[in-house]
Design a protein around this motif. Structure first.
Motif, PDB file in Angstrom:
ATOM      1  N   HIS A 253      39.109 -38.573  23.532  1.00  0.00           N
ATOM      2  CA  HIS A 253      40.308 -39.394  23.703  1.00  0.00           C
ATOM      3  C   HIS A 253      41.580 -38.557  23.651  1.00  0.00           C
ATOM      4  N   GLY A 254      41.439 -37.294  23.347  1.00  0.00           N
ATOM      5  CA  GLY A 254      42.545 -36.353  23.332  1.00  0.00           C
ATOM      6  C   GLY A 254      41.983 -34.966  23.093  1.00  0.00           C
ATOM      7  N   ILE A 255      42.774 -33.931  23.416  1.00  0.00           N
ATOM      8  CA  ILE A 255      42.268 -32.556  23.311  1.00  0.00           C
ATOM      9  C   ILE A 255      43.287 -31.671  22.599  1.00  0.00           C
ATOM     10  N   ILE A 256      42.787 -30.876  21.645  1.00  0.00           N
ATOM     11  CA  ILE A 256      43.588 -29.854  20.968  1.00  0.00           C
ATOM     12  C   ILE A 256      43.043 -28.492  21.366  1.00  0.00           C
ATOM     13  N   VAL A 257      43.931 -27.574  21.728  1.00  0.00           N
ATOM     14  CA  VAL A 257      43.523 -26.231  22.138  1.00  0.00           C
ATOM     15  C   VAL A 257      44.071 -25.211  21.147  1.00  0.00           C
ATOM     16  N   PHE A 258      43.171 -24.465  20.536  1.00  0.00           N
ATOM     17  CA  PHE A 258      43.532 -23.357  19.660  1.00  0.00           C
ATOM     18  C   PHE A 258      43.459 -22.054  20.454  1.00  0.00           C
ATOM     19  N   PRO A 259      43.983 -20.957  19.926  1.00  0.00           N
ATOM     20  CA  PRO A 259      43.886 -19.685  20.649  1.00  0.00           C
ATOM     21  C   PRO A 259      42.435 -19.321  20.944  1.00  0.00           C
ATOM     22  N   GLY A 260      42.215 -18.743  22.092  1.00  0.00           N
ATOM     23  CA  GLY A 260      40.877 -18.332  22.497  1.00  0.00           C
ATOM     24  C   GLY A 260      40.954 -17.294  23.585  1.00  0.00           C
ATOM     25  N   GLY A 261      39.821 -17.028  24.216  1.00  0.00           N
ATOM     26  CA  GLY A 261      39.750 -16.036  25.278  1.00  0.00           C
ATOM     27  C   GLY A 261      39.520 -16.676  26.628  1.00  0.00           C
ATOM     28  N   VAL A 262      38.651 -16.057  27.429  1.00  0.00           N
ATOM     29  CA  VAL A 262      38.457 -16.536  28.799  1.00  0.00           C
ATOM     30  C   VAL A 262      37.796 -17.909  28.848  1.00  0.00           C
ATOM     31  N   GLY A 263      36.912 -18.215  27.897  1.00  0.00           N
ATOM     32  CA  GLY A 263      36.290 -19.535  27.879  1.00  0.00           C
ATOM     33  C   GLY A 263      37.319 -20.627  27.656  1.00  0.00           C
ATOM     34  N   THR A 264      38.255 -20.374  26.755  1.00  0.00           N
ATOM     35  CA  THR A 264      39.321 -21.340  26.494  1.00  0.00           C
ATOM     36  C   THR A 264      40.243 -21.462  27.706  1.00  0.00           C
ATOM     37  N   ALA A 265      40.543 -20.328  28.353  1.00  0.00           N
ATOM     38  CA  ALA A 265      41.366 -20.371  29.567  1.00  0.00           C
ATOM     39  C   ALA A 265      40.672 -21.183  30.656  1.00  0.00           C
ATOM     40  N   GLU A 266      39.353 -21.037  30.770  1.00  0.00           N
ATOM     41  CA  GLU A 266      38.600 -21.823  31.752  1.00  0.00           C
ATOM     42  C   GLU A 266      38.744 -23.316  31.462  1.00  0.00           C
ATOM     43  N   GLU A 267      38.630 -23.690  30.198  1.00  0.00           N
ATOM     44  CA  GLU A 267      38.750 -25.095  29.816  1.00  0.00           C
ATOM     45  C   GLU A 267      40.145 -25.633  30.118  1.00  0.00           C
TER      46      GLU A 267
END
Length: 461
Positions: A253-267
């Motif tokens: 129902h909502g999304i929080i993004v923490f620091p990450g690498g290429v996988g997070t960038a893909e998301e």
């Protein structure tokens, strides 16, 4: 990785799947390319290896090359026999209950995913409606969709390779979400996938929330690199990364993004590509990027990259909140209330976001090879959602080359994947990837020096 002590054991079912047909048993025993044995063995070993610090599926499979898992028919159902399984999955000779649940969830989802498509008349793997229905059925079969439950599920994305301070911050965000009665869904691995869940357990305990959900959504190619953390109480394995990503946005129902690498960038690229579609313009979907004060520069870089690649309109789809866990949770709570109001008005389900339009380019599986990576259309002379889609594929290929068994093999055999296109897009991309490497976001802490699975090349194709 170094092999740890092993155990042989006979395991009874725990909650997911207790009976199989003869056909299903035969497919699970089939060690040929068309059989399910190798896939089942790989995913089962990943689950049994929960807590180990590795992000290389090849390393895991090689360290436990003598691991085996067998089906043992019983008069009342079946049991699983594990041979040379990691001893860390056991206490006093008994398998941890959480791991036993996960093991049978693996069995459940692999069997179901392999049979459901073949059992539906006229099912087409290139039809968007059929693919969304497939995801729905897999989630429903896993009992991940709960009718009547008010919207409360926050998807948390972020790196598995993060600092102790970043992990503590993600845990405090989860704590604040738990205090407000919200549940957590992540990619189920360590780092920013574990932190919010761990924090939420404390928040739920303080508020006496007895039905808190800690959902882990993964796929076979990544589970060896991101084994389910022990807090996950609902594990679901989708067939591939595209269906995994769609499962996140359909159920969350909502999304929080923490620091990450290429996988997070893909998301991030996947999510923004969906939200920028004109048909989704009026659908509320709260998105927050957050981290510590020292992560401010990281998110400034992500924001610059997004604005350069997708335009300022894309930046309107998220809010950046630095070093303020309570405000993150309050923002998410307010956003999810708006989601609930909208779904009620539109008579859309709380448990599955049917209204969200997902273009087929985001649904059809992308197979990273040297040819497909080099052929990506990385330029601005195309609709903005296509720019997002192709950049998403570039990141997906890098992830595959870093941690997925098939991708690692290709890079070992043919060298790094080449990424070519317009320097206007690729120069910021190269800068961001270099920053990920410098910040140790590509491999787990303690691993050897990162060897890139990609090479940025100038010019077109």
């Amino acid at each position: 990785m170094q092999k740890q002590p092993t155990v042989n054991a006979l395991i009874s079912p725990e909650g997911s799947l207790e009976i199989l047909s003869n056909h299903e048993v035969n497919r699970l025993k089939d060690r040929s390319e068309g059989g399910l044995y190798q896939l089942f063995r790989q995913c089962a070993l990943a689950v049994l290896n929960t807590g180990a610090e590795t992000d290389d599926t090849n390393d895991l499979m090689e360290a436990y090359a003598d691991f085996d898992i067998r089906l043992v028919p019983q008069p009342r159902g079946l049991k699983l026999e594990v041979v040379n399984a990691p001893a860390s999955a056991f206490v006093d000779g008994e398998m941890l209950r959480a791991i036993r649940e996960h093991l049978f969830a693996v069995l459940r989802d692999i069997v179901y995913s392999s049979t459901i498509a073949n059992s539906v008349p006229g099912f087409r793997r290139d039809n968007p409606e059929d693919l969304t229905n497939l995801i729905f059925h897999i989630l429903r079969n896993a009992r991940a969709l709960q009718a009547g439950r008010q919207p409360d599920l926050v998807v948390c994305w972020g790196g598995h390779s993060i600092s102790r301070e970043e992990y503590s911050y993600s845990k405090e965000v989860g704590h604040q979400l738990g205090l407000r009665g919200m549940s957590i869904c992540t990619g189920c691995g360590p780092g920013a996938m574990k932190g919010p869940m761990k924090g939420a357990t404390i928040g739920h305990a303080k508020q006496r929330v007895k039905n808190g959900r800690y959902i882990g959504i993964t796929e076979p190619g990544i589970i060896g690199a991101e084994a389910p953390n022990p807090i996950v109480n609902e594990l679901v394995i989708l067939p591939d990364i595209e269906k995994r990503l769609e499962a996140f946005v359909r159920t969350g129902h909502g999304i929080i993004v923490f620091p990450g690498g290429v996988g997070t960038a893909e998301e991030i690229l996947y999510l923004l590509g969906l939200l920028l579609h004109p048909d989704n313009a009026d659908i509320p979907f709260p998105v927050v990027f957050t981290g510590l004060r020292e992560n401010a520069e990281y998110f400034e870089m992500i924001d610059r990259f997004i604005r350069n690649a997708l335009g300022d309109k894309a930046a309107e789809k998220y809010e950046i909140i630095i070093d303020d866990p309570a405000r993150v949770a309050q923002t998410m709570k307010k956003g999810i209330t708006e989601v609930e109001t909208f779904r009620r008005a539109m008579q859309d389900a709380y448990h599955f976001n049917w209204m969200l339009k997902i273009d087929p380019v985001f649904q059809l599986p992308f197979e990273p090879t040297h040819e497909s990576m080099r052929a990506l259309e990385l330029h601005r002379d195309q609709p903005v959602h296509m720019v997002a889609a192709n950049l998403r594929k570039a990141f997906s290929g890098i992830v595959a080359g870093n941690v997925k068994q098939e991708g690692i093999k290709q890079v070992e055999a043919g060298g790094p994947f080449e990424i070519a296109g317009d320097p206007v897009l690729l120069d910021p991309l190269e800068e961001m990837l270099a920053a990920f490497v410098a910040q140790n976001r590509m491999k787990l802490p303690g691993d050897s020096v990162y060897i890139p699975s990609y090479r940025i090349v100038s010019g077109g194709h």
